[in-house]
Design an enzyme around this catalytic site. Structure first.
Site, PDB file in Angstrom:
ATOM      1  N   ASP A   1       1.003  -1.352  -0.234  1.00 34.84           N
ATOM      2  CA  ASP A   1      -0.360   0.234   0.204  1.00 34.84           C
ATOM      3  C   ASP A   1       1.270   1.502   0.481  1.00 34.84           C
ATOM      4  O   ASP A   1       1.706   1.110   0.617  1.00 34.84           O
ATOM      5  CB  ASP A   1      -0.064   0.248   1.137  1.00 34.84           C
TER       6      ASP A   1
ATOM      7  N   LYS B   1      -6.967   7.256  13.415  1.00 38.48           N
ATOM      8  CA  LYS B   1      -7.066   6.843  11.427  1.00 38.48           C
ATOM      9  C   LYS B   1      -7.734   7.588  10.022  1.00 38.48           C
ATOM     10  O   LYS B   1      -7.466   7.986   9.582  1.00 38.48           O
ATOM     11  CB  LYS B   1      -6.504   5.420  11.159  1.00 38.48           C
TER      12      LYS B   1
ATOM     13  N   ASP C   1      -5.440   2.946  -4.048  1.00 40.18           N
ATOM     14  CA  ASP C   1      -4.101   2.990  -3.800  1.00 40.18           C
ATOM     15  C   ASP C   1      -2.818   1.810  -3.361  1.00 40.18           C
ATOM     16  O   ASP C   1      -2.100   1.712  -2.411  1.00 40.18           O
ATOM     17  CB  ASP C   1      -3.929   3.827  -3.009  1.00 40.18           C
TER      18      ASP C   1
END
Length: 948
Positions: free
Chosen positions: A600, A680, A853
């Site tokens: 990632d 996060k 991504d």
């Protein structure tokens, strides 16, 4: 089974060799109880235990050699067989077995693929007849009288009534009446009649039964919006319109010559009949059409309506089974319909400028463009003549996959042992299913359980269907920003970890035994999937080496139970065992690897913003700086937590205006262990222009009110973490403030993009930007007007529907959506450029999949992929200086839509008759800097963690 000092090595070619007991047992989990060794030159002695000899060992993928330590475990073959049958997670869903029958009984070719697509899209696979003999001769039929005889009998009995009603409906629209309707200003009824007359009763009944069975699948969900009357109406209306298109298209096509038919597609018919198509594509029309037909389910006592409170001040009318139907349904839920879109058994049709690709039926009875447009945008995305979008979609769609049968077998045999939190035991019945009245919290809990069970059954059921298919394909298309999405439902690489773990590339990557780099990436992936992605790469490699015995003997569950991503780690263990066994085969110098290993990007949205603004300070925290495998990868979230705590301490010392409650909150947050997981999701959304309110709610998502408390919230994953409501506000606003103060260039960029959106909104023009891939994004969100309609014959209830007003921009949406859409489009452009490099890099097998991504390739290709990603970023942001190009695109659009000379390039002021004061356009040089930036793109080449 008698235990002794001699144990068996069991190979994928069912060949065995002698080994002493300290070597461990090697066996195939898919055939753990079959031990059938009837091959030449293989000797077995079962009287005193296993004794075996073999001349050679040949490795093929789906039957690897797997070590098992008999010093810790003993195996009784018959007991293992019996135990595993009892704990099987194997999908026993009847509808999947029928589709499996269809595939197994036909050749793998385009004809079979077309038949599958027609079965799924037109719901022609259903039979409710009690004449089993006739149905058994046709493998394409799902006999619902076998699945649920009482339900099938009800549907069989109601069919004649439905046929009679539909025939009468069609008679209600004679030609003279249609002509009269056409003259009216509101032509909805005319077009409803047009569609109903253009369909056969069987086609309409198929649509009705499909949606009825969809409602009945896991009908015990209490808050399922997909069963709302509006969603069902839209879905049914869309299906009926598609069937109508196909029928009309075929009528015209059949009149053409054979040569003309070859190049005449559904898209051609739609272009020739664009006036009708424009009306039939209207949301209100499809809703009214679908509602008119779905009302028949109530008229025939199949479904009933119920008003359900979804949330505070949010109610929805949903379809529910009638009492008659409820009596014949299992309480724990059953799947009654197959997914409409599943992987393909042949290579997808390529998209061209003239013909839609993907599924073979695309441009025949379905019509899906390469770019899927967003309904609330007025203007469509444009693809320039020179573009890379077609290659992107066609290349990704052409990559072959196969089922990781070893993972599937392991899950089916040991799911209840090692995946108790990840999988739902098929035998488990949720206690809330037996409770008559549920609280809102209990409804949410039950719905979550049933949704997870439905997802699990679909994934495992589809995996069983494709188990023996040597190669299948996952077609993709793009959204209006160029982001790639998988078209099949459930079983695809953008689905859950369970689905991803079940996918292998169908063609191997060749990894040479002495390829230290490729082997290292395989080990790094193993450590990351276990949950060690915050360690250095070398530490992850060392961890794999240190835990080699338990990786070899993964069936003991010691590591799987501790792994963060259990399914992906299981897939790694199986692949790594294959590699170890390959080392023993001295006849070949390479290892064929089929496993996609994922890596990632770090906070990808922030990465693009840092590269756009050339913010070197920010890039250093996002793994865009020089690093080695000995370094620990940067963790942006942990970094922000540290900065946030420092900010709170400074505020307590210097800010004299803090209230006592604020001081209490600051001290509580300083003394509390703020773990990265808490912040996060909130931080991730900042590059996408999230509001403070939404940011705070994202942080609050992981918490719930403490029992018997109205002020304390506990963190679900760690109940010792307790916060008050004010703490969430302090967290959200404080983190944003730290981010803006710490990274000045990021702050300037965000202000620039916000001002660009505001200027375009004031000028009432769309925001248009061109990507280097040849995609032109035209952001044009429009307001939605509320329309109240009364769709029911048997009720005075009215629906409030939102319809697009194509004359007025949604100003707030235009402003807030620009930055996230830009970032997503840059993410998509990077991927497109990367894949263009990747597929041109060499002539060998190209295996890759992407989840925006996240990138997955075989281990032997990871080093190449990372190098190409670095080149992609350099090309996009250094060589092409994209921010300047974006600025130029916006200015050109302003000049082309306003009066000549309205834009003063020196003062950046826009003047016009429609606004009294000049509008100031933001200066991009304030972001980039008049003085050359110290951002060094060469440092990117030295980053070891641009993907991690």
């Amino acid at each position: 089974m008698k235990k002794n000092n001699t144990i068996l090595y069991y190979g994928c070619a069912a060949q065995a060799r002698y080994a002493s007991s300290n070597h461990g047992l090697l066996y195939s989990p898919s055939q753990a109880h079959l031990f059938n060794f009837s091959l030449a030159r293989t000797y077995l002695n079962f009287s005193n235990g296993f004794r075996a000899f073999s001349t050679s060992l040949h490795l093929s993928y789906n039957q690897p050699l797997i070590t098992y330590d008999l010093q810790d475990h003993t195996i009784d073959i018959e007991e293992m067989k019996k135990e595993n049958l009892e704990k099987s997670f194997k999908s026993n869903t009847y509808i999947f077995k029928c589709l499996l029958n269809t595939i197994n009984n036909k050749p793998i070719n385009e004809k079979t693929q077309m038949e599958i697509e027609e079965l799924l899209n037109k719901f022609t696979y259903a039979s409710f007849s009690k004449k089993l003999e006739a149905n058994q001769k046709n493998p394409e039929i799902i006999d619902y009288s076998l699945l649920n005889p009482k339900l099938a009998a009800i549907l069989t009995d109601v069919r004649p009534t439905l046929i009679s009603i539909i025939n009468n409906l069609q008679k209600d629209y004679p030609d003279y009446f249609m002509a009269k309707l056409f003259k009216k200003s509101d032509k909805n009824e005319y077009y409803i009649g047009l569609v109903i007359k253009g369909l056969t009763p069987e086609e309409i009944i198929n649509s009705i039964f499909f949606h009825v069975l969809k409602v009945l699948s896991f009908h015990t969900k209490k808050l399922d919006k997909s069963n709302s009357t509006s969603d069902i109406a839209f879905g049914m209306g869309k299906v009926l319109v598609e069937n109508f298109y196909y029928n009309e298209f075929i009528k015209i096509k059949n009149k053409l010559s054979k040569e003309e038919q070859k190049c005449y597609y559904l898209s051609n018919w739609k272009k020739d009949n664009k006036d009708i198509v424009e009306k039939l594509e209207d949301n209100i029309f499809q809703f009214l059409l679908g509602q008119k037909i779905s009302n028949l389910t109530k008229d025939t006592d199949l479904l009933d309506m119920e008003t359900v409170t979804m949330a505070y001040r949010e109610k929805s009318i949903v379809w529910k089974p009638t009492k008659k139907i409820l009596k014949v349904l299992p309480e724990d839920g059953t799947l009654f319909v197959l997914p409409k879109k599943i992987p393909m058994i042949v290579k997808p049709k390529p998209y061209t400028t003239r013909v839609n690709g993907g599924y073979l039926s695309n441009d025949l009875y379905i019509n899906e463009n390469i770019v899927k447009e967003k309904w609330n945008l007025r203007d469509n995305t444009q693809i320039l003549h020179f573009n890379q979008i077609f290659d992107l979609v066609n290349n990704l769609s052409s990559i072959g996959y196969k089922i990781n049968t070893d993972v599937l077998d392991f899950i089916e045999l040991y799911g209840s042992d090692y995946f108790k939190n990840e999988l739902i035991d098929p035998r488990y019945s949720h206690p809330l299913l037996k409770k008559s009245k549920l609280t809102k919290k209990e409804k949410m809990e039950l719905d979550s359980f049933l949704a997870k069970k439905e997802l699990q059954e679909n994934i495992l059921g589809l995996a069983e269907i494709f188990r023996n298919i040597p190669e299948f394909f996952i077609p993709v298309n793009a959204d209006f920003r160029g982001r790639v999405y998988c078209t099949p439902e459930y079983l695809n690489y953008q689905s859950t970890d369970l689905a991803k773990s079940l996918l292998l590339f169908s063609k191997p990557g060749r990894m040479y035994k002495k390829d230290y780099i490729a082997l290292s990436y395989l080990k790094i992936y193993g450590g990351s999937s276990f949950g060690l992605d915050k360690l250095s790469a070398n530490d992850r490699i060392k961890w794999v080496d240190k835990n080699l015995n338990n990786i070899k003997n993964y069936r003991n569950g010691k590591l799987i139970k501790e792994a963060k991503n259990k399914f992906l780690f299981l897939a790694f263990c199986i692949e790594y065992n294959r590699y170890l066994n390959c080392l023993d085969n001295h006849d070949v110098s390479w290892f064929d690897t089929y496993l996609p290993i994922q890596m990632d990007a770090t906070c990808n949205g922030f990465q693009h913003l840092s590269l756009l603004s050339l913010d070197s300070n920010l890039s250093k925290e996002l793994n865009l700086s020089e690093s080695t495998w000995d370094d620990v990868p940067k963790d942006f979230y942990t970094f922000l937590v540290v900065c946030f705590i420092d900010y709170l301490k400074t505020e307590l010392l210097e800010n004299k205006n803090l209230t006592p409650k604020e001081s209490e909150s600051y001290n509580r947050l300083i003394n509390m262990k703020i773990i990265r997981e808490i912040i996060k999701k909130g931080i991730m959304t900042i590059p996408y222009n999230v509001s403070n309110f939404s940011l705070i709610n994202y942080i609050r998502e992981g918490f719930e009110l403490e029992d018997n408390s109205l002020e304390w919230y506990i963190y679900k994953n760690e109940p010792s973490i307790r916060l008050k409501s004010l703490d969430f506000t302090v967290l959200g606003k404080g983190l944003r403030k730290v981010l803006h103060e710490k990274f000045h260039k990021l702050d300037l960029l965000l202000k620039y993009l916000d001002q660009v959106a505001r200027v375009c909104t004031l000028l009432e023009i769309p925001i248009i930007w061109t990507l280097p891939t040849g995609l032109v994004v035209r952001q044009s969100y429009m307001i939605r007007d509320e329309v109240r309609i009364k769709p029911f014959n048997h009720s005075n209830k009215k629906f409030s529907m939102k319809v697009l007003n194509k004359t007025q921009f949604n100003n707030s949406k235009q402003i807030t959506a620009f930055m996230p859409n830009l970032v997503h489009s840059l993410d998509a452009a990077s991927l497109t450029l990367l894949l263009d490099f990747y597929f041109k890099e060499s002539i060998d097998v190209k295996n890759i999949y992407t989840i925006h991504d996240c990138f997955a390739v075989p281990a032997n290709k990871m080093e190449c992929l990372i190098s190409l990603l670095k080149l992609t970023y350099i090309k996009l942001y250094s060589d092409d200086k994209y921010l300047l190009k974006l600025d130029d695109d916006i200015r050109k659009n302003i000049r082309s839509t306003q009066n000549k000379g309205c834009f003063n390039e020196e003062t950046l002021e826009i003047t016009g008759d429609s606004f009294p004061d000049p509008i100031k356009f933001p200066d991009v040089q304030k972001v980039i800097g008049i003085v050359p930036s110290d951002f060094d793109f060469n440092v990117l080449k030295k980053s070891s963690y641009i993907l991690n």
